[in-house]
Design a protein around this motif. Structure first.
Motif, PDB file in Angstrom:
ATOM      1  N   PRO A 107      -4.397   6.681  -1.466  1.00 53.91           N
ATOM      2  CA  PRO A 107      -4.211   6.786  -2.921  1.00 53.91           C
ATOM      3  C   PRO A 107      -3.235   5.732  -3.428  1.00 53.91           C
ATOM      4  N   SER A 108      -3.451   5.291  -4.649  1.00 54.15           N
ATOM      5  CA  SER A 108      -2.628   4.223  -5.214  1.00 54.15           C
ATOM      6  C   SER A 108      -2.261   4.568  -6.648  1.00 54.15           C
ATOM      7  N   TYR A 109      -0.976   4.438  -6.957  1.00 54.09           N
ATOM      8  CA  TYR A 109      -0.478   4.736  -8.295  1.00 54.09           C
ATOM      9  C   TYR A 109       0.044   3.462  -8.952  1.00 54.09           C
ATOM     10  N   THR A 110      -0.220   3.330 -10.251  1.00 57.26           N
ATOM     11  CA  THR A 110       0.255   2.181 -11.001  1.00 57.26           C
ATOM     12  C   THR A 110       1.749   2.351 -11.289  1.00 57.26           C
ATOM     13  N   GLY A 148       6.178   4.107  -5.871  1.00 61.85           N
ATOM     14  CA  GLY A 148       7.385   3.307  -5.910  1.00 61.85           C
ATOM     15  C   GLY A 148       8.588   3.960  -5.264  1.00 61.85           C
ATOM     16  N   ALA A 149       8.414   5.171  -4.705  1.00 59.66           N
ATOM     17  CA  ALA A 149       9.544   5.863  -4.066  1.00 59.66           C
ATOM     18  C   ALA A 149      10.012   5.113  -2.822  1.00 59.66           C
ATOM     19  N   ILE A 150       9.067   4.563  -2.080  1.00 56.73           N
ATOM     20  CA  ILE A 150       9.412   3.755  -0.903  1.00 56.73           C
ATOM     21  C   ILE A 150       9.141   2.303  -1.252  1.00 56.73           C
ATOM     22  N   ARG A 151      10.204   1.540  -1.462  1.00 55.65           N
ATOM     23  CA  ARG A 151      10.066   0.148  -1.843  1.00 55.65           C
ATOM     24  C   ARG A 151       9.524  -0.692  -0.689  1.00 55.65           C
ATOM     25  N   MET A 152       8.879  -1.781  -1.051  1.00 55.94           N
ATOM     26  CA  MET A 152       8.236  -2.646  -0.062  1.00 55.94           C
ATOM     27  C   MET A 152       9.228  -3.181   0.965  1.00 55.94           C
ATOM     28  N   GLY A 153      10.411  -3.501   0.519  1.00 52.40           N
ATOM     29  CA  GLY A 153      11.394  -4.122   1.401  1.00 52.40           C
ATOM     30  C   GLY A 153      11.744  -3.283   2.607  1.00 52.40           C
ATOM     31  N   ILE A 201       0.838  -1.209   0.000  1.00 48.63           N
ATOM     32  CA  ILE A 201       0.000   0.000   0.000  1.00 48.63           C
ATOM     33  C   ILE A 201       0.866   1.249   0.000  1.00 48.63           C
ATOM     34  N   LEU A 202       1.917   1.258   0.819  1.00 52.51           N
ATOM     35  CA  LEU A 202       2.810   2.402   0.896  1.00 52.51           C
ATOM     36  C   LEU A 202       3.597   2.583  -0.399  1.00 52.51           C
ATOM     37  N   GLN A 203       4.002   1.477  -1.016  1.00 52.80           N
ATOM     38  CA  GLN A 203       4.733   1.590  -2.282  1.00 52.80           C
ATOM     39  C   GLN A 203       3.838   2.156  -3.380  1.00 52.80           C
ATOM     40  N   TYR A 204       2.592   1.699  -3.441  1.00 49.10           N
ATOM     41  CA  TYR A 204       1.663   2.218  -4.448  1.00 49.10           C
ATOM     42  C   TYR A 204       1.348   3.693  -4.187  1.00 49.10           C
ATOM     43  N   ALA A 205       1.228   4.062  -2.906  1.00 51.76           N
ATOM     44  CA  ALA A 205       0.868   5.443  -2.561  1.00 51.76           C
ATOM     45  C   ALA A 205       1.990   6.428  -2.892  1.00 51.76           C
ATOM     46  N   THR A 206       3.229   5.963  -2.839  1.00 45.54           N
ATOM     47  CA  THR A 206       4.369   6.842  -3.120  1.00 45.54           C
ATOM     48  C   THR A 206       4.893   6.677  -4.543  1.00 45.54           C
TER      49      THR A 206
END
Length: 315
Positions: free
Chosen positions: A179-182, A54-59, A47-52
């Motif tokens: 919010p979520s970005y592709t 991809g700026a903040i990677r899931m890992g 969720i955080l990766q989609y919201a940013t």
């Protein structure tokens, strides 16, 4: 014995690593390219990766949250659990970042995006469930809600899959307000986010079901009755070589009217083939009966967990 213990430990860590690889690959190929959301810490991280964008990677998020949960687990589940889980969390954290760069976009498109979100959700749920199950069966965890489930399961007879499912529903539902970005940078419409929540619920259901099936299969036990003239040798073999307890029962063959002895042993289903091979080496004419059993409690098996009732004293 020390060599066997070392080999057993190495085997456990290899299986944990393989389970993490399956888990991370499922997310990287099938779930992330479709902007799908799951439960647990991985779901929060996605969720955080989609919201940013991809700026903040899931890992990174995955590792930070699990670090806090891991401290709780160390005090509850012991150091052995903590070491294996630290190993699993580090692998998963690195894998969630690295595999997104290593796996070509064409593979993700052809295997996941092109085949639709529903199929990707099912395959992603299966791979995630198998990966978590393989890791948990070796005494480790992929972190997050797995840790919470194992902590609760230590004191209560609560299915890990059901516990994870309940927590994941809350996390998936919260994704609708974020919010979520592709991957292309487009904002996901609100109607599409509602559909994503539905897919997320399907994902956690599939994952938790597969997890329970895997755990149940790895812990399944069998009861073996062995009739043989060499019962003493077989009983000694079970005790000293297989390291399992057994019971020798007095019996009488009603057809022959002769006294006989029956060796009864309870063991894990995974050890059955080894046991049969050992018995055949001692007495190839031995008569055996094998039955699957559920609920084996005691030393070497599961611990009895009973919810204590509080006594209410009225004044």
């Amino acid at each position: 014995m020390k060599i066997n213990e070392v080999l057993k430990t190495i085997k456990e860590y290899i299986l944990i690593a393989f389970g993490i690889l399956i888990y991370v690959t499922g997310w990287t190929i099938f779930l992330v390219p479709n902007n799908l959301v799951g439960g647990g810490v991985t779901g929060i991280s996605s969720i955080l990766q989609y919201a940013t964008g991809g700026a903040i990677r899931m890992g990174y998020t995955y590792f930070a949250i699990n670090l806090m949960l891991l401290i709780i687990a160390l005090f509850t589940l012991g150091k052995a659990f903590g070491i294996k889980t630290v190993f699993a969390i580090i692998l998963a954290s690195v894998g969630l970042n690295v595999l997104q760069d290593i796996i070509p976009a064409d593979i993700c498109y052809n295997l996941a995006v092109k085949n639709g979100k529903l199929l990707s959700t099912i395959i992603g749920g299966i791979t995630a469930g198998v990966g978590i199950g393989m890791t948990m069966s070796q005494g480790g965890s992929t972190g997050g809600t797995d840790i919470i489930a194992l902590v609760v399961n230590k004191y209560r007879n609560v299915s890990p899959g059901r516990m994870i499912l309940a927590i994941d529903v809350v996390i998936i539902g919260s994704s609708i307000i974020v919010p979520s970005y592709t991957p292309d940078g487009e904002l996901l419409p609100f109607t599409e986010k509602i559909v994503t929540v539905v897919y997320g619920l399907i994902l956690t259901t599939v994952c938790s079901t597969v997890l329970d099936l895997y755990i149940a299969g790895s812990k399944q036990s069998v009861q073996v009755f062995i009739l043989s003239k060499k019962y003493a040798e077989i009983a000694d073999m079970i005790t000293h070589d297989l390291h399992r307890g057994c019971t020798v029962l007095n019996g009488q063959g009603w057809y022959t009217k002769q006294e006989t002895y029956v060796v009864m042993v309870l063991t894990r289903k995974s050890d059955l083939n080894l046991l049969l091979k050992m018995i055949k080496n001692i007495d190839s004419n031995a008569f055996l009966s094998v039955a699957t059993v559920t609920g084996v409690y005691g030393q070497g098996f599961d611990a009895i967990k009973v919810k204590e009732k509080k006594n209410i004293i009225s004044a």
